[in-house]
Every structure is written in structure tokens, then in C-alpha cells.
Design an enzyme around this catalytic site. Structure first.
Site, short mmCIF file in Angstrom:
data_model
loop_
_atom_site.label_atom_id
_atom_site.label_comp_id
_atom_site.label_asym_id
_atom_site.label_seq_id
_atom_site.Cartn_x
_atom_site.Cartn_y
_atom_site.Cartn_z
N LYS A 1 0.87 -1.19 0.00
CA LYS A 1 0.00 0.00 0.00
C LYS A 1 0.89 1.22 0.00
CE LYS A 1 -4.42 1.07 0.26
NZ LYS A 1 -5.63 0.27 -0.02
N ASP B 1 -6.79 4.35 -4.87
CA ASP B 1 -7.47 4.33 -3.58
C ASP B 1 -8.06 5.74 -3.43
OD1 ASP B 1 -7.54 2.36 -1.05
OD2 ASP B 1 -7.34 4.37 -0.24
N1 GLU Z 1 -7.30 0.32 -2.94
C1 GLU Z 1 -8.08 -0.86 -3.16
C2 GLU Z 1 -8.01 -1.77 -1.94
O1 GLU Z 1 -7.89 -1.29 -0.85
C3 GLU Z 1 -7.67 -1.56 -4.45
C4 GLU Z 1 -6.26 -2.02 -4.50
C5 GLU Z 1 -5.85 -2.63 -5.83
O2 GLU Z 1 -6.66 -2.73 -6.73
O3 GLU Z 1 -4.68 -3.00 -5.93
O4 GLU Z 1 -8.11 -2.96 -1.99
#
Ligand code: GLU
Length: 460
Positions: free
Chosen positions: A140, A180
Site C-alpha cells: 500500500k 485508492d
Molecule cells: N485500494 C483498493 C483496496 O484497498 C484496491 C487495491 C488494488 O486494486 O490493488 O483494496
């Protein structure tokens, strides 16, 4: 028989003590990081029954390894605004766990982003990504950059500067970021362009959530919101309930929220409220999704503009008041800790039947306890909002194979994935004697997949 029970009780106590010791170390090593500590505590507590059944995880220090990110990258992001001023933001990428695949998870651009936020999100991603059944590890990232009020060119310059550093640490087989909060198709486009220029190669699989014209997947945009509703519908079905003719409150008005509203409506629900950081709107006739989409996806406006076009609706300042609106189903789809104990009390006293988390960790622990105590069906974020990252993994698969699936194919796979997550989490909750507790069930399913892969790969 009594002796056996006593031995079991002592085992549970010992494991409980062991888990608490790990948590104490986490607190000591990560001071002033309340969100990260909160996320770790919830998972550790729910894993006690697995550790009792399988002490190898303790002997091999799987938990001790799991709570420590494999890598945390912090970097300077300098950029120039439209008036020629030099600005500096902070960039992050946490590469939390790569046991089952390349690091995978979104990038968040929001003033609240710091190490605690990025680490809590990265930690949750370990279990969420494992639950999808797709070969993706956990990462992340993001920045404390505030996209609000910035021009398109400022956004582009920021994204390019951010990627200039991030590019050194990512790749289709290394780490695959996505969007996100504050990062949508526009930002992904700018970052992909910069990555491509730096690499001198077209590596489509380095980012997901791309535009359809250059390697994106049909159905990715809708996936998180649709996935939440598919999951909750499955949970309701078991109790003879459904979205059909239900009154629904959905916080937020970003990508997750908009497509949760859309799918809930398609299933016959009346969605009466949504929100943004300025406050919430309540439309007793059911909100007009076309207006919300235009305001948010096209015009980048605040949600209070809605009432100018729909005088029957009302607007209130503040984010928690939305939970005082009576509803059958509540879907918190805005941000972490947006639903506290007091909000949960309102929902319960208004007779809410189900809560499904579209955002990451939107309910506080006290709120979750309140729902459990009152037998409200509860779909935790790691399971319920896994649809987004699941379809991201499908986007990676299409990029690798250089093929494109239809919207129907992707949506069919998404439904299958959400149903499987529901069934596996439910089964685990039964196996570990907390039937129907999907918080524990989902954590256990995700944990076992990652922990077993870690055991197979040795101490690394
Ligand atoms: N931000 C989204 C999550 O928390 C998607 C992450 C992604 O697609 O890699 O899962």
C-alpha cells in the site's frame, strides 16, 4: 472430559498471552501509530483459535514476521504549482508481504496519509488479497498530497514526481500499485505515462485501474462497490433477506460508494443517503445516482450541490450524522473509523439488519462489538471490499496474456470470487466455533493461506 476441557482452557489462555506479548512489541516498535495498532490488534485477537489448533505457526514465529513489513519506503515528492512555487510532499510505499505474489495494493493521496495509515492499510491488504484466491501479495502507498482544489496540470506534475521515485521500487513481478482515495483513472494514467517513459518499456501490468484503451480491465471501476453488494446479498440470503425493497444508507460518494449505490439499486433497494467530507445528503425518495455521478465523476463538486437540483433532499454538515438515518442495510464506504460506537447505537436502535464495510476499517472495534452483540449481520472490510483488488488481479492476468475479457466475463468472475470469500469465511467461523462471525472467519482464511506459504518458503 473435564480434564480435556481444562487443558484446552489453559492452552487458549497461553496463546492469548503469547498474542498479547506480540501486540506489546508492535506497540513499542510502532509508537504513535494508532491505526496500525488497531488493525493488528483486531487480527491477532481473532487468530487465537488457529494457533491453538496449529502450534507450528507459533514455533515458526509466523505472527512475529507477519506484523513487520518486508520493506517501508518513504520519499520526498517535490513539485511545482501553477504559480511557480515549489511544494514538497511525502511519499510512501509499504511492501508488507510477498509470500503469495508480488506486492499489490492501492495508492492513497490524502492529507491524512502517514506511516500509520499506510501500514494499517498494507497490513489489512495481506488478508484481503489472500482471501481473493488470486496470487497477490500485499502493499500500500500514497502521499499526504491533497488533490482537492488542484488543477489538472498540478495533478500531472505531482503524479510524475511521485512516480519518478516510486518507479525504482515497483514492476509487474515486484509490486503493482493501483488507486485508492484521491487516486483514480486520471492519476493512474499520469503515473503510468511517467513509468513507461522512465523504463523505456511498455509494462502494462505495473499498475492496475488503467484506462480501458491502454490495458485496463472492463469491470474494474465498478468492482469494489459491486463486490460489496454481492457479498452482503449473499450474507442476507442466508437469513431469507435481500436488498430488494430495503432502505439503504451508503456513506461516501467516491468510486466504492457510487458503484455500491448502483448495484444496490439494480437489486431493488432504495438508497436514501450518501456523503463526502463536507457532510451528507438525505433524499427520502431515493437518491438520484446520475446526479451524484455527474457531480463527483465529472464536475469534481461537493455533495451539497445535490440539493440545489433536488429540493426534496436535505444536506447536513458532518460525517457521522448519516448513521442516524433509519435503514435496513448500512454500507460505510468512506474512510477508516467513520462509524463509531455512538453511530452503531443509532443504527441498532433504528433496527439495522446488516452492515457491510466498503471502506477499509470504517467501523471502530466498539462499533463492531455493538453489532455482534445485537446480532446485526456484519461483513468486514477485508472480505466485503476485496472485489476491487480481485479484479485488479484479473487485470494483471489479462495484461500478462495480452487479452481482454468482456464486462460480463469479469463480472461473472467477480461474483464467483465474492461468493467464495463468503462461503470460505463462513465455513472457517463454524470450524473455529464462532459461527457467523465473519470478522474471525475472514481473518483466519486469509491468515492460513499466507502463513502456509511462508512456512513452505522457510525463514526469509
Ligand atoms: N485500494 C483498493 C483496496 O484497498 C484496491 C487495491 C488494488 O486494486 O490493488 O483494496
Amino acid at each position: 472430559m473435564k480434564v480435556m476441557e481444562e487443558i484446552k482452557e489453559t492452552q487458549i489462555q497461553n496463546v492469548g498471552k503469547y498474542v498479547n506479548e506480540i501486540f506489546e512489541v508492535v506497540k513499542e516498535r510502532n509508537p504513535n501509530e494508532p491505526e496500525f495498532q488497531q488493525a493488528v490488534k483486531e487480527v491477532l485477537d481473532s487468530l487465537v483459535p488457529v494457533l491453538v489448533k496449529n502450534p507450528t505457526y507459533m514455533k515458526q514465529a509466523v505472527l512475529e514476521r507477519l506484523v513487520e513489513p518486508e520493506r517501508l519506503i518513504t520519499f520526498r515528492v517535490p513539485w511545482v504549482d501553477d504559480s511557480g512555487n515549489v511544494k514538497v510532499n511525502r511519499g510512501f510505499r509499504v511492501q508488507f508481504n510477498s509470500a503469495i505474489g508480488p506486492y499489490k495494493g492501492g495508492l492513497r493521496f490524502h492529507p491524512s496519509v502517514n506511516a500509520s495509515i499506510v501500514k494499517f492499510l498494507g497490513f489489512e491488504q495481506i488478508f484481503k488479497n489472500a482471501l481473493t484466491g488470486q496470487p497477490i501479495g500485499a502493499g500500500k502507498g500514497g502521499s499526504d498530497f491533497d488533490p482537492k482544489g488542484k488543477s489538472d496540470l498540478e495533478i500531472m506534475r505531482f503524479c510524475q514526481s511521485f512516480m519518478t521515485e516510486l518507479a525504482k521500487h515497483i514492476g509487474p513481478d515486484i509490486d503493482v500499485p493501483a488507486g485508492d482515495i484521491g487516486v483514480g483513472a486520471r492519476e493512474i494514467g499520469y503515473m503510468f505515462g511517467q513509468y513507461k517513459k522512465l523504463r523505456g518499456a511498455y509494462e502494462a501490468g505495473v499498475l492496475t485501474g488503467k484506462g480501458i484503451g491502454y490495458g485496463g480491465s472492463l469491470g474494474r471501476k465498478e468492482a469494489t462497490g459491486y463486490g460489496v453488494v454481492y457479498f452482503v446479498e449473499e450474507m442476507l440470503k442466508e437469513k431469507g433477506l435481500s436488498f430488494n425493497e430495503s432502505t439503504v444508507v451508503i456513506s461516501g460518494s467516491g468510486n466504492v460508494s457510487i458503484y455500491a449505490i448502483e448495484k444496490a439499486m439494480q437489486l431493488g433497494a432504495k438508497v436514501v443517503a450518501c456523503s463526502d467530507s463536507s457532510g451528507y445528503i438525505y433524499d427520502p425518495n431515493g437518491i438520484n445516482l446520475e446526479t451524484v455521478k455527474r457531480l463527483k465523476e465529472v464536475e469534481n463538486k461537493r455533495i451539497y450541490e445535490y440539493v440545489k437540483e433536488h429540493p426534496e433532499a436535505s444536506f447536513q454538515v458532518g460525517y457521522s450524522g448519516i448513521w442516524t438515518i433509519p435503514c435496513d442495510i448500512a454500507l460505510p464506504c468512506a474512510t477508516q473509523n467513520e462509524l463509531d460506537k455512538e453511530s452503531a447505537e443509532h443504527l441498532v436502535s433504528n433496527g439495522v439488519k446488516a452492515v457491510g464495510e466498503g471502506a477499509n476499517m470504517p467501523s471502530t472495534q466498539e462499533a463492531i462489538d455493538m453489532f455482534m452483540e445485537h446480532h446485526v449481520l456484519f461483513a468486514p472490510a477485508k472480505a466485503a471490499n476485496a472485489g476491487g483488488v480481485a479484479v485488479s488481479a484479473l487485470e494483471m492476468a489479462q495484461n500478462s496474456a495480452r487479452i481482454a475479457w468482456t464486462q460480463e466475463e469479469v463480472d461473472g468472475k467477480l461474483q464467483e470470487i465474492m461468493n467464495t470469500i463468503y462461503r470460505e469465511s463462513m465455513k472457517a467461523s463454524e470450524k473455529y466455533n464462532v459461527p457467523g462471525n465473519l470478522v474471525v472467519g475472514a481473518n483466519i482464511v486469509g491468515f492460513i493461506k499466507v502463513a502456509d506459504a511462508m512456512l513452505s518458503q522457510g525463514v526469509i
